[in-house]
Scaffold this motif. Structure first.
Motif, PDB file in Angstrom:
ATOM      1  N   THR A  29       0.865  -1.176   0.000  1.00  0.00           N
ATOM      2  CA  THR A  29       0.000   0.000   0.000  1.00  0.00           C
ATOM      3  C   THR A  29       0.907   1.233   0.000  1.00  0.00           C
ATOM      4  N   ARG A  30       0.312   2.374  -0.215  1.00  0.00           N
ATOM      5  CA  ARG A  30       1.067   3.634  -0.327  1.00  0.00           C
ATOM      6  C   ARG A  30       2.011   3.831   0.865  1.00  0.00           C
ATOM      7  N   GLY A  31       3.294   4.065   0.555  1.00  0.00           N
ATOM      8  CA  GLY A  31       4.288   4.339   1.584  1.00  0.00           C
ATOM      9  C   GLY A  31       4.869   3.106   2.256  1.00  0.00           C
ATOM     10  N   ASN A  32       4.511   1.913   1.801  1.00  0.00           N
ATOM     11  CA  ASN A  32       4.985   0.679   2.423  1.00  0.00           C
ATOM     12  C   ASN A  32       5.769  -0.165   1.426  1.00  0.00           C
ATOM     13  N   THR A  33       6.418  -1.218   1.910  1.00  0.00           N
ATOM     14  CA  THR A  33       7.236  -2.065   1.044  1.00  0.00           C
ATOM     15  C   THR A  33       6.854  -3.540   1.101  1.00  0.00           C
ATOM     16  N   ALA A  34       5.873  -3.903   1.918  1.00  0.00           N
ATOM     17  CA  ALA A  34       5.500  -5.313   2.062  1.00  0.00           C
ATOM     18  C   ALA A  34       4.895  -5.835   0.767  1.00  0.00           C
ATOM     19  N   ALA A  35       5.313  -7.035   0.372  1.00  0.00           N
ATOM     20  CA  ALA A  35       4.804  -7.679  -0.838  1.00  0.00           C
ATOM     21  C   ALA A  35       5.008  -9.179  -0.698  1.00  0.00           C
ATOM     22  N   GLY A  36       4.339  -9.943  -1.552  1.00  0.00           N
ATOM     23  CA  GLY A  36       4.546 -11.389  -1.532  1.00  0.00           C
ATOM     24  C   GLY A  36       3.524 -12.122  -2.360  1.00  0.00           C
ATOM     25  N   ARG A  37       3.629 -13.426  -2.319  1.00  0.00           N
ATOM     26  CA  ARG A  37       2.687 -14.295  -3.028  1.00  0.00           C
ATOM     27  C   ARG A  37       2.229 -15.376  -2.058  1.00  0.00           C
ATOM     28  N   SER A  54       8.041 -10.269   1.703  1.00  0.00           N
ATOM     29  CA  SER A  54       9.241  -9.467   1.920  1.00  0.00           C
ATOM     30  C   SER A  54       8.814  -8.037   2.221  1.00  0.00           C
ATOM     31  N   GLY A  55       9.780  -7.213   2.631  1.00  0.00           N
ATOM     32  CA  GLY A  55       9.492  -5.813   2.915  1.00  0.00           C
ATOM     33  C   GLY A  55       8.745  -5.575   4.208  1.00  0.00           C
ATOM     34  N   ALA A 109       8.151 -11.925  10.860  1.00  0.00           N
ATOM     35  CA  ALA A 109       9.245 -11.603   9.941  1.00  0.00           C
ATOM     36  C   ALA A 109      10.598 -12.000  10.511  1.00  0.00           C
ATOM     37  N   ALA A 110      11.474 -12.404   9.631  1.00  0.00           N
ATOM     38  CA  ALA A 110      12.864 -12.712  10.001  1.00  0.00           C
ATOM     39  C   ALA A 110      13.645 -11.410  10.143  1.00  0.00           C
ATOM     40  N   ALA A 111      14.909 -11.532  10.494  1.00  0.00           N
ATOM     41  CA  ALA A 111      15.766 -10.361  10.706  1.00  0.00           C
ATOM     42  C   ALA A 111      15.863  -9.474   9.470  1.00  0.00           C
ATOM     43  N   ASP A 112      15.704 -10.056   8.279  1.00  0.00           N
ATOM     44  CA  ASP A 112      15.811  -9.283   7.040  1.00  0.00           C
ATOM     45  C   ASP A 112      14.458  -8.792   6.502  1.00  0.00           C
ATOM     46  N   GLY A 113      13.382  -8.970   7.257  1.00  0.00           N
ATOM     47  CA  GLY A 113      12.070  -8.501   6.827  1.00  0.00           C
ATOM     48  C   GLY A 113      11.344  -9.433   5.879  1.00  0.00           C
ATOM     49  N   THR A 114      11.829 -10.673   5.758  1.00  0.00           N
ATOM     50  CA  THR A 114      11.135 -11.666   4.944  1.00  0.00           C
ATOM     51  C   THR A 114      10.400 -12.644   5.848  1.00  0.00           C
ATOM     52  N   VAL A 159      -0.535  -2.703   5.227  1.00  0.00           N
ATOM     53  CA  VAL A 159       0.728  -2.451   4.537  1.00  0.00           C
ATOM     54  C   VAL A 159       0.847  -3.177   3.209  1.00  0.00           C
ATOM     55  N   ALA A 160      -0.018  -4.154   2.952  1.00  0.00           N
ATOM     56  CA  ALA A 160      -0.046  -4.854   1.665  1.00  0.00           C
ATOM     57  C   ALA A 160      -1.455  -5.351   1.418  1.00  0.00           C
ATOM     58  N   CYS A 161      -1.828  -5.427   0.135  1.00  0.00           N
ATOM     59  CA  CYS A 161      -3.171  -5.859  -0.251  1.00  0.00           C
ATOM     60  C   CYS A 161      -3.104  -6.593  -1.576  1.00  0.00           C
ATOM     61  N   GLY A 162      -3.929  -7.606  -1.724  1.00  0.00           N
ATOM     62  CA  GLY A 162      -4.062  -8.319  -2.991  1.00  0.00           C
ATOM     63  C   GLY A 162      -5.397  -9.035  -3.043  1.00  0.00           C
ATOM     64  N   VAL A 163      -5.887  -9.299  -4.246  1.00  0.00           N
ATOM     65  CA  VAL A 163      -7.165  -9.986  -4.436  1.00  0.00           C
ATOM     66  C   VAL A 163      -6.901 -11.445  -4.757  1.00  0.00           C
ATOM     67  N   ILE A 164      -7.619 -12.335  -4.083  1.00  0.00           N
ATOM     68  CA  ILE A 164      -7.452 -13.773  -4.224  1.00  0.00           C
ATOM     69  C   ILE A 164      -8.206 -14.263  -5.468  1.00  0.00           C
TER      70      ILE A 164
END
Length: 167
Positions: A29-37, A54-55, A109-114, A159-164
């Protein structure tokens, strides 16, 4: 030869019903970095939910993770996805049999944000029906879910959004 072809055709027809699948590509989402599948795989009356992200906030940070009622991520903040998916009118109470369908265990999240995610849940389906996640949104929240505040779990901004979608 004809018999072997018929047997193979029969197996191919059975497999999709035995393991209906869906997936979602999570975008920040705006201003964030979280993403994934994330993938959803129907296994009898349970659904395997697995994927990678990640993120995220690093260093063992916990993030609320929920299915939301609308398959709409068009607003920059994820609010267009509506509230938690709750077709049966259950409370927000993860870990009990009386919880709503949108409740998923938190992401850590792990130490690296994943993060890798793998859970099996029994309150949603990938098949058509009232608890189907198809066409709904999946949201990653900024904060941990307290698993008690109604109806959201007090897990902060999205922080993240997606449609299933069905695979």
């Amino acid at each position: 030869m004809i018999l072997a072809t018929a047997a193979l055709a029969g197996c191919a027809a059975v497999e999709p019903a035995a393991g209906a699948r869906a997936s979602v590509q999570l975008e920040p989402t705006r201003g964030n970095t979280a993403a994934g599948r994330i993938e959803f795989v129907q296994q009898g009356d349970r659904v395997l939910v697995r994927g990678t992200l990640s993120g995220l906030q690093p260093e063992n940070a916990e993030h609320g993770f929920h299915v939301h009622e609308k398959g709409d991520c068009s607003s920059g903040d994820g609010m267009s996805a509506g509230g938690h998916f709750n077709p049966l009118g259950k409370p927000h109470a993860h870990g009990t049999s009386e919880r709503h369908a949108g409740d998923l265990p938190a992401i850590r999240a792990a130490a690296d944000g994943t993060a890798s995610y793998l859970v099996e849940v029994d309150v949603i389906t990938v098949r058509a029906g009232p608890t189907s996640v198809l066409g709904k949104a999946l949201i990653v929240h900024r904060d941990p879910d307290d698993y008690s505040t109604q109806p959201t779990g007090n897990s902060g901004s999205r922080v993240a959004c997606g449609v299933i979608h069905a695979d």
